[in-house]
Design an enzyme around this catalytic site. Structure first.
Site, PDB file in Angstrom:
ATOM      1  N   GLN A 114     -74.020  33.454  71.798  1.00  0.00           N
ATOM      2  CA  GLN A 114     -74.211  34.449  73.215  1.00  0.00           C
ATOM      3  C   GLN A 114     -72.853  34.396  73.751  1.00  0.00           C
ATOM      4  OE1 GLN A 114     -78.006  32.948  74.019  1.00  0.00           O
ATOM      5  NE2 GLN A 114     -78.277  34.935  74.633  1.00  0.00           N
ATOM      6  N   ASN A 115     -72.002  33.489  73.663  1.00  0.00           N
ATOM      7  CA  ASN A 115     -70.759  33.175  74.466  1.00  0.00           C
ATOM      8  C   ASN A 115     -69.716  34.114  73.909  1.00  0.00           C
ATOM      9  OD1 ASN A 115     -72.461  31.327  75.771  1.00  0.00           O
ATOM     10  ND2 ASN A 115     -71.549  29.631  74.501  1.00  0.00           N
ATOM     11  N   VAL A 116     -68.721  34.365  75.005  1.00  0.00           N
ATOM     12  CA  VAL A 116     -67.601  35.193  74.471  1.00  0.00           C
ATOM     13  C   VAL A 116     -66.097  34.524  74.618  1.00  0.00           C
ATOM     14  CG1 VAL A 116     -68.859  37.321  75.172  1.00  0.00           C
ATOM     15  CG2 VAL A 116     -67.548  36.094  76.916  1.00  0.00           C
ATOM     16  N   ASP A 117     -66.161  33.033  74.896  1.00  0.00           N
ATOM     17  CA  ASP A 117     -65.089  32.286  74.967  1.00  0.00           C
ATOM     18  C   ASP A 117     -64.312  31.685  73.866  1.00  0.00           C
ATOM     19  OD1 ASP A 117     -66.719  30.007  74.241  1.00  0.00           O
ATOM     20  OD2 ASP A 117     -67.621  30.140  76.509  1.00  0.00           O
ATOM     21  N   HIS A 132     -72.018  38.865  71.236  1.00  0.00           N
ATOM     22  CA  HIS A 132     -71.572  39.469  72.536  1.00  0.00           C
ATOM     23  C   HIS A 132     -69.954  39.647  72.639  1.00  0.00           C
ATOM     24  CE1 HIS A 132     -75.455  38.137  74.601  1.00  0.00           C
ATOM     25  NE2 HIS A 132     -75.637  39.167  73.839  1.00  0.00           N
ATOM     26  N   GLY A 203     -78.314  25.410  75.010  1.00  0.00           N
ATOM     27  CA  GLY A 203     -77.841  26.035  76.097  1.00  0.00           C
ATOM     28  C   GLY A 203     -77.822  27.393  76.569  1.00  0.00           C
ATOM     29  N   SER A 205     -80.193  30.409  78.350  1.00  0.00           N
ATOM     30  CA  SER A 205     -81.260  30.631  79.247  1.00  0.00           C
ATOM     31  C   SER A 205     -82.731  31.419  78.267  1.00  0.00           C
ATOM     32  CB  SER A 205     -80.805  31.298  80.617  1.00  0.00           C
ATOM     33  OG  SER A 205     -80.294  32.958  79.723  1.00  0.00           O
ATOM     34  N   PRO A 230     -80.828  20.900  79.201  1.00  0.00           N
ATOM     35  CA  PRO A 230     -81.520  20.022  80.094  1.00  0.00           C
ATOM     36  C   PRO A 230     -82.573  20.715  81.215  1.00  0.00           C
ATOM     37  CG  PRO A 230     -79.106  20.007  80.485  1.00  0.00           C
ATOM     38  CD  PRO A 230     -79.578  21.084  79.367  1.00  0.00           C
TER      39      PRO A 230
END
Length: 261
Positions: A114-117, A132, A203, A205, A230
């Site tokens: 889901q990360n865009v980095d 994404h 990681g 949500s 976590p």
């Protein structure tokens, strides 16, 4: 009434959970990995809903990451994403990103993020499914065609004009609130969920759909499910194993325990 799987595994000690994770991954035929903002947070990238800093403290990200916001004030949105790009460019892949590269060398892995980095790609992961998009890409606001860095560097304006359409502007190559995910990426992710026999949620949500529904889809097709996070999430009660630890610690430890599992 028997306890749900997560409640049973929550009683395991940390190293017992790591060994249980390693043992199941070692037996896997095909592993689906879903990652969210938490894995990037370990590289120092603020999660999307974290409090903004400095000039951006008075804005909510949800008010800037929409097509409506871009139509209303494209310069404001462009500057905010330029600030986020600077954060991303300064970050480095962490131990969790590198561990997923190693895992893919040991077993067939489909990585859905889901990360865009682009940190997974910079760590060496290939064929990551980016649901994404990518913040490091720019696209035409009309045609959605990619705009090259050389064109952008030669232009003025915030945002620059698009080379692909007379009415187009450059915009970030990400999926905004209210926009559909790329159909091809979603189809590939769903196909992997139906085929895999083990799924990891790392990681995330688990608040943003349809990505958050991939573990449940995999479970409906018989897959074993582990969550590495976590913090508890809506997925936690459904997991067969919960590793309540940062991915940068849990994943390398599981790989280290691989031969003993």
């Amino acid at each position: 009434m028997s306890a749900p799987p997560a409640a049973v595994h929550a009683k395991l000690g940390r190293m017992d959970a790591i060994h249980a994770l390693a043992a199941r991954l070692r037996r896997a035929r095909h592993i689906l990995v879903l990652t969210g903002a938490g894995i990037s947070a370990e590289s120092g990238i603020a999660t999307f809903r974290d409090t903004q800093d400095g000039l951006w403290a008075r804005f909510r990200p949800e008010d800037l990451a929409t097509p409506e916001a871009f139509r209303r004030d494209p310069a404001l949105v462009w500057r905010w994403y330029a600030w986020r790009r600077e954060q991303v460019a300064a970050a480095q892949p962490n131990a969790a990103h590198r561990a997923l590269v190693e895992l893919a060398q040991r077993r067939p892995v489909t990585l859905v993020t889901q990360n865009v980095d682009d940190l997974h790609q910079r760590a060496g992961s290939t064929d990551a499914i980016c649901l994404h998009g990518s913040i490091m890409r720019s696209i035409c606001s009309v045609t959605r065609l990619e705009i090259g860095a050389d064109w952008l560097a030669a232009q003025t304006g915030e945002p620059p004009r698009s080379p692909h359409h007379a009415d187009g502007l450059a915009r970030p190559g990400v999926v905004w609130f209210g926009e559909n995910l790329p159909a091809d990426a979603l189809d590939r992710a769903n196909a992997a969920a139906r085929d895999c026999d083990a799924v990891l949620a790392i990681g995330t949500s688990a608040l943003v759909y349809p990505a958050a529904g991939l573990p449940a889809l995999a479970q409906r097709h018989g897959a074993w499910f582990a969550e590495i996070n976590p913090q508890p999430t809506p997925l936690t009660p459904t997991a067969d194993l919960v590793v309540a630890q940062a991915a940068g610690l849990a994943l390398p430890a599981a790989l280290a325990a691989w031969e003993d599992a």
